[in-house]
Design an enzyme around this catalytic site. Structure first.
Site, PDB file in Angstrom:
ATOM      1  N   HIS A 170       0.835  -1.212   0.000  1.00 35.23           N
ATOM      2  CA  HIS A 170       0.000   0.000   0.000  1.00 35.23           C
ATOM      3  C   HIS A 170       0.871   1.265   0.000  1.00 35.23           C
ATOM      4  O   HIS A 170       0.696   2.148  -0.836  1.00 35.23           O
ATOM      5  CB  HIS A 170      -0.918  -0.018   1.229  1.00 35.23           C
ATOM      6  CG  HIS A 170      -1.771   1.198   1.390  1.00 35.23           C
ATOM      7  ND1 HIS A 170      -3.074   1.249   0.947  1.00 35.23           N
ATOM      8  CD2 HIS A 170      -1.519   2.416   1.913  1.00 35.23           C
ATOM      9  CE1 HIS A 170      -3.571   2.445   1.207  1.00 35.23           C
ATOM     10  NE2 HIS A 170      -2.646   3.177   1.788  1.00 35.23           N
ATOM     11  N   GLU A 171       1.803   1.326   0.930  1.00 38.94           N
ATOM     12  CA  GLU A 171       2.617   2.543   1.029  1.00 38.94           C
ATOM     13  C   GLU A 171       3.511   2.686  -0.203  1.00 38.94           C
ATOM     14  O   GLU A 171       3.714   3.790  -0.699  1.00 38.94           O
ATOM     15  CB  GLU A 171       3.462   2.534   2.311  1.00 38.94           C
ATOM     16  CG  GLU A 171       2.660   2.334   3.603  1.00 38.94           C
ATOM     17  CD  GLU A 171       1.517   3.314   3.796  1.00 38.94           C
ATOM     18  OE1 GLU A 171       1.577   4.438   3.256  1.00 38.94           O
ATOM     19  OE2 GLU A 171       0.535   2.942   4.476  1.00 38.94           O
TER      20      GLU A 171
HETATM   21 ZN   LIG Z   1      -2.627   5.188   2.324  1.00 39.22          ZN
END
Ligand SMILES: [Zn+2]
Length: 872
Positions: A304-305
């Site tokens: 995600h990051e």
């Molecule tokens: Zn995020």
């Protein structure tokens, strides 16, 4: 009532920035007692804003000490500027100038964990959403993007590692045993993506060759004791980088990508450009100390990051109302990544379960807001399931409506059009419109209307004509500030099956009207509809299925998600009937149909264990609460326990067989999907065996606790024994677990959470005692979530105790934490905001404690917003 009420800000008031900061140079002198920050900003008037010149306005937290301020080397005196309400205003500035400013910070006293603070002896930052204004004076809004050059100076022996965004460009030694490093980030970015870290850190290093052949150094930093827990994050990172190239055509754009694990962190992780800062719980993983859930969390959050580098950093949000532009899209991207890495169906079931219990509850509560909110008092309160998870569902619907190829074209166009810009959710949808030639104006209502839509589906069969008609009616209940909703445009994925379970038709219907009918002709017999396959839209679907139809779908549906969902529907309906029986003081009866269906599932050895475990998990108390008109905490708990115990006893032999079938003690641990699936079925079976109350199964659980080589099995056994009637064994195992793992902070979080969610007698006294225990630290958000959060969110019988003691305990915590860490305080408050859903006695008690908070002076904006909106 507090003296001055915090003010709301509105999307409709958005104006482009009058001043831009082209270059930002920062110098940090990091010391134990203070940090001096020298900032040098190249500022110019925004050429796109016409009219008479506006005064320069910079955000700056009131607690920040301003030592010196100059414009083009002219020092400003206090009468040259104004500081009020978190804003520094300077009149009559030239069109272009250099502003220099020196501030003094006290990171060691920063308990809010926003801006620059200390976590276990290291310096780190958190600037999203509005933390940069606690570091220096700056137009702290995402549409002001600047090139950053940062120099850190600190004691060399205590802080050998000095990190910031971008690439390191220079370093050297300074006087008195100090050293310095300069970092330069070539990509313009908003201040919320700024980060620094200084500490004595261990490093795992690797590299990645991008699709164009560039070599990127990958570095993951953590405390020395955790160096052996970084490998899985590294593997996940490399998988994510490859996946983003293959699936979205996105290549990484710096020479170095870094992740740092910190123990004190308000959120899960943060995508600062080139320097992601992670909560240890989202990056450290080792079979001995991390559960399967923990491994999957690491994989998902690392991805995600990383994905934010494009969906968030290269293209960012114009203003915070657009938060879902980056979060909804990135959650969709990480969910697809996890689905590709593991089991697609299981991932979907887990995500939808969260949506149905927690996001639907948010939609039905006082804090309900659209995916793109229209106003807020404190933006930290809008890092919500609605913005993240429902936002991801909205992107998923675009993916279904356009199909994968057009969707990819749309995302390519979006990145190409807006690279280096700060844009809106409308811009995202516009790119999808441009590539598809479709009009998505009705679809945009998903961004502006709050609440969970309902789809009511009825059908008619005309045997003579061989014609089957599905009539779909949609509606959406009112939410705060939105009485009436317009119809949504949504994809309704479906299949039509015959009585024997053969699939006759499948496809996606596009629903747009308040009511519309879809006709299927050329059918030989009345079909059974499989509706909303793979949960194609975030709605509540109503269709009057018979038990026989649901059981047929559970056996035969080709859509794995709907097979699971059919089983859930059977359970929910039975449990709702049992709840009524319980309320009418009738004897509870275990329905024979359910036993038979589950028996068949359990005996079918060809079924995937992961799916089987999902299907044999009873709907949670939280889901049943969300579905109830008025939540009867006790009835829900008693009925679920009754059903669990009865199913345990009726199928004892089958549970044992499933346990033995999945016993993985001989294999060495691996976090792959198949192994995780076997462990989840094994531990579910152990849970049912324990629920029979028979002694041999307590022994089996104790054996598993002692012999397992991984945290998944050990922790599952611990929780089962700790929550059982065998109190002596519970105490023994908890003590043993404590002695074994007391030096592993993350494992101790689990130890706290297991006890906080223990539903047996005396829960409140236990959590009160634990809050004094040495492993608990009220300044650490992970510990608060594990103790206070778990008790209030996962122990409904005791949190909702009729004497109100659970509510009083939470309210006391909120008031205490509000002074220390308002973000975390506001988050923990959620269970109390649902007060209107409970019986008279409980809702009056919850309201009383909300009012007690409201009557407290100087509440933070965070807590004030949640409390005041809840009391309306
Ligand atoms: Zn995020």
């Amino acid at each position: 009532m507090s003296a001055q009420q915090p003010q709301a800000i509105y999307l409709e008031d958005y104006r482009p920035p009058a001043w831009l900061v082209t270059h930002t140079e920062l110098n940090f002198e990091l010391e134990e007692e203070q940090t001096l920050v020298r900032a040098r900003l190249n500022i110019k008037a925004n050429p796109e804003v016409s009219g008479k010149p506006e005064p320069l306005q910079l955000h700056g937290d009131e607690g920040m000490e301003l030592l010196r301020l100059s414009i083009d080397n002219q020092v400003l005196e206090p009468q040259d500027y104004r500081r009020e309400a978190g804003m520094l205003t300077i009149n009559n500035v030239p069109d272009q100038f250099v502003l220099e400013c020196v501030t003094r910070l006290l990171p060691h006293e920063n308990t809010a964990l926003e801006g620059l603070y200390k976590s276990d002896g290291m310096f780190c930052t958190q600037c999203e959403a509005e933390g940069f204004r606690r570091i220096t004076f700056f137009p702290d809004r995402p549409d002001v993007m600047s090139i950053f050059r940062t120099t850190l100076t600190a004691d060399k022996s205590q802080y050998p590692v000095l990190l910031s965004n971008g690439n390191p460009v220079a370093s050297g030694d300074a006087e008195e045993g100090r050293h310095w490093v300069t970092w330069e980030d070539p990509w313009p970015k908003p201040a919320y993506l700024f980060a620094l870290v200084a500490g004595d850190l261990a490093l795992l290093e690797d590299s990645f060759t991008t699709c164009s052949g560039r070599e990127v150094a990958l570095r993951i930093y953590a405390e020395h004791k955790d160096l052996d827990k970084l490998e899985y994050a590294m593997t996940s990172l490399k998988n994510a980088m490859r996946w983003d190239e293959e699936v979205y055509g996105r290549e990484y754009d710096l020479d170095i990508f870094m992740i740092v694990a910190v123990d004190f962190f308000n959120m899960g992780a943060m995508e600062n450009k080139g320097l992601n800062i992670f909560n240890t719980s989202c990056v450290l993983a080792h079979p001995k100390t991390t559960t399967d859930g923990g491994f999957q969390r690491v994989e998902g959050v690392v991805a995600h990051e990383y994905f934010h580098n494009w969906s968030g950093n290269r293209v960012t949000c114009r203003d915070w109302f657009q938060l879902s532009l980056k979060e909804g899209f990135t959650v969709f991207r990480d969910a697809e990544f996890s689905a590709d890495m593991n089991s697609r169906t299981v991932k979907r079931i887990e995500d939808v379960s969260l949506l149905r219990t927690a996001q639907f509850a948010e939609d039905a509560g006082p804090m309900a807001h659209p995916v793109r909110p229209e106003s807020f008092i404190e933006i930290s309160n809008f890092y919500t399931l609605t913005v993240y998870e429902k936002g991801a569902e909205v992107v998923r619907m675009l993916h279904s409506l356009l199909g994968p190829e057009l969707f990819r074209k749309g995302s390519d166009l979006y990145f190409e059009r807006h690279d280096g810009q700060a844009v809106t959710t409308d811009d995202f949808v516009a790119a999808m419109e441009a590539v598809s030639g479709r009009d998505l104006s009705q679809f945009r209502r998903w961004y502006s209307q709050a609440g969970t839509p309902r789809l009511n589906v009825t059908d008619r069969w005309d045997a003579g004509a061989g014609e089957y008609r599905l009539t779909v009616k949609q509606s959406c209940p009112p939410s705060p500030g939105q009485e009436h909703k317009q119809p949504y445009h949504l994809p309704l994925a479906y299949g039509l099956l015959d009585e024997a379970g053969r699939e006759l038709r499948s496809g996606v219907l596009e629903v747009r009207e308040e009511e519309e009918t879809f006709v299927f002709s050329g059918l030989e017999s009345r079909p059974v509809p499989s509706l909303l396959r793979a949960f194609s839209a975030p709605v509540k679907l109503e269709y009057d299925y018979s038990y026989e139809q649901l059981l047929m779908l559970l056996r035969h549906d080709t859509d794995g998600f709907n097979r699971w969902d059919a089983g859930q529907r059977v359970c929910v309906r039975l449990m709702q009937n049992l709840i009524r029986d319980w309320q009418n003081e009738q004897t509870l009866q275990l329905p024979a149909t359910l036993v038979e269906a589950w028996k068949q599932l359990l005996q079918n050895e060809t079924l995937d264990p992961a799916m089987l475990a999902q299907c044999l998990r009873l709907p949670s108390e939280a889901l049943l609460a969300e579905l109830a008109d008025e939540v009867d905490v006790v009835a829900i708990h008693e009925v679920r326990e009754f059903l669990r115990t009865s199913l345990a006893q009726a199928l004892e032999q089958q549970w044992l067989a499933a346990y033995q079938r999945c016993d993985t003690r001989e294999e060495s641990y691996s976090p792959d999907a198949a192994s995780i699936g076997r462990r989840s079925l094994k531990n579910l079976a152990l849970g049912y065996l324990m629920a029979t109350g028979a002694e041999p199964w307590l022994e089996l659980a104790r054996q598993q606790f002692e012999q397992s080589d991984n945290m998944t099995d050990q922790q599952a056994a611990l929780a089962l024994v700790a929550h059982s009637r065998h109190r002596e064994s519970a105490a023994e195992l908890l003590q043993q677990f404590y002695l074994q793992w007391q030096h592993e902070s993350l494992v101790m979080n689990q130890w706290l959470a297991v006890q906080a969610s223990d539903p047996t007698e005396g829960a409140l006294e236990r959590v009160q005692a634990l809050s004094e225990h040495p492993v608990f630290d009220a300044r650490n958000p992970n510990k608060l979530r594990s103790l206070v959060g778990a008790f209030c969110g996962q122990n409904p019988m005791h949190f909702h105790s009729e004497d109100g003691s659970g509510y009083a305990w939470l309210a006391d915590w909120i008031l205490r934490l509000d002074k220390q860490n308002p973000q975390v305080a506001a988050r923990l408050l959620t269970p109390l905001t649902r007060w209107k859903r409970y019986d008279k006695v409980r809702s009056a008690l919850m309201q009383k404690h909300l009012q007690r908070m409201m009557d407290t002076d100087d509440l933070s904006a965070d807590v004030y917003e949640v409390v005041s909106k809840s009391l309306v």
